[in-house]
Design a protein around this motif. Structure first.
Motif, short mmCIF file in Angstrom:
data_model
loop_
_atom_site.label_atom_id
_atom_site.label_comp_id
_atom_site.label_asym_id
_atom_site.label_seq_id
_atom_site.Cartn_x
_atom_site.Cartn_y
_atom_site.Cartn_z
N GLN A 57 -3.55 -1.34 -1.89
CA GLN A 57 -2.79 -1.94 -2.98
C GLN A 57 -1.33 -1.49 -2.97
OE1 GLN A 57 -3.99 -4.43 -4.32
NE2 GLN A 57 -6.11 -4.10 -3.71
N LEU A 58 -1.09 -0.23 -2.67
CA LEU A 58 0.30 0.25 -2.57
C LEU A 58 1.04 -0.47 -1.45
CD1 LEU A 58 -0.25 4.05 -3.24
CD2 LEU A 58 1.09 2.47 -4.66
N ALA A 59 0.36 -0.74 -0.34
CA ALA A 59 0.99 -1.48 0.77
C ALA A 59 1.35 -2.89 0.32
CB ALA A 59 0.06 -1.51 1.97
N GLU A 60 0.46 -3.55 -0.43
CA GLU A 60 0.75 -4.89 -0.95
C GLU A 60 1.97 -4.85 -1.88
OE1 GLU A 60 -0.46 -8.08 -0.58
OE2 GLU A 60 -1.48 -7.24 1.17
N LEU A 61 2.02 -3.85 -2.74
CA LEU A 61 3.13 -3.73 -3.67
C LEU A 61 4.45 -3.44 -2.95
CD1 LEU A 61 1.31 -1.76 -6.50
CD2 LEU A 61 2.09 -4.15 -6.59
N ARG A 62 4.39 -2.67 -1.86
CA ARG A 62 5.60 -2.43 -1.05
C ARG A 62 6.05 -3.72 -0.38
NH1 ARG A 62 2.88 2.14 0.85
NH2 ARG A 62 2.56 1.08 2.83
N ARG A 63 5.09 -4.46 0.22
CA ARG A 63 5.45 -5.73 0.88
C ARG A 63 6.08 -6.71 -0.10
NH1 ARG A 63 1.04 -4.66 4.17
NH2 ARG A 63 -0.51 -5.58 2.80
N ALA A 64 5.59 -6.71 -1.34
CA ALA A 64 6.13 -7.62 -2.36
C ALA A 64 7.43 -7.07 -2.98
CB ALA A 64 5.09 -7.84 -3.45
N GLU A 65 7.85 -5.88 -2.54
CA GLU A 65 9.07 -5.23 -3.01
C GLU A 65 9.03 -4.94 -4.51
OE1 GLU A 65 12.29 -7.68 -1.60
OE2 GLU A 65 11.97 -7.06 0.47
#
Length: 133
Positions: A57-65
């Protein structure tokens, strides 16, 4: 800014952005990060989201900036990427009634009501008995 009704690409981009927020674990993480920068361990402890779901989930949030990461020795610290993200979260919490203070008007759910319709004037006297609702 182009209104959503006038642009299919703008509406699709908005829907894609909203999909990022439309996941319970991501909302929990973002809500916790409103209080400031936190390590992965602190996020895990506060939200109860364990590895590997938290990392995903943190990776998704990083990708979404929506979040940024900073390495501190062996620890990785996360924080909200901008005040705009904080405002989005505050709006979501206000709409759903999940904000922090119970007595805070911003924490109450948004309730839209229909405007009151004017009532027709009723006749009085002998003609009133014939009215059927």
């Amino acid at each position: 800014m182009t209104p959503l009704y006038a642009s299919r690409p703008a509406a699709e981009a908005a829907a894609d952005r909203l999909r990022i927020y439309a996941q319970p674990q991501r909302l929990m993480i973002l809500s916790f990060l409103k209080s400031g920068e936190h390590t992965v361990g602190e996020i895990e402890e506060a939200t109860g989201i364990t590895q590997p779901a938290l990392s995903q989930q943190l990776a998704e949030l990083r990708r979404a900036e929506l979040v940024t990461a900073r390495r501190e020795a062996k620890k990785v610290c996360y924080r909200l990427a901008s005040d705009w993200v904080r405002q989005c979260l505050q709006s979501i919490e206000a709409m759903t009634g999940s904000g922090q203070g119970e007595n805070d008007d911003r924490a109450r759910p948004l309730v839209l009501s229909q405007p009151a319709r004017p009532q027709p004037k009723r006749p009085s006297g002998a003609a009133a008995f014939a009215i059927v609702d």
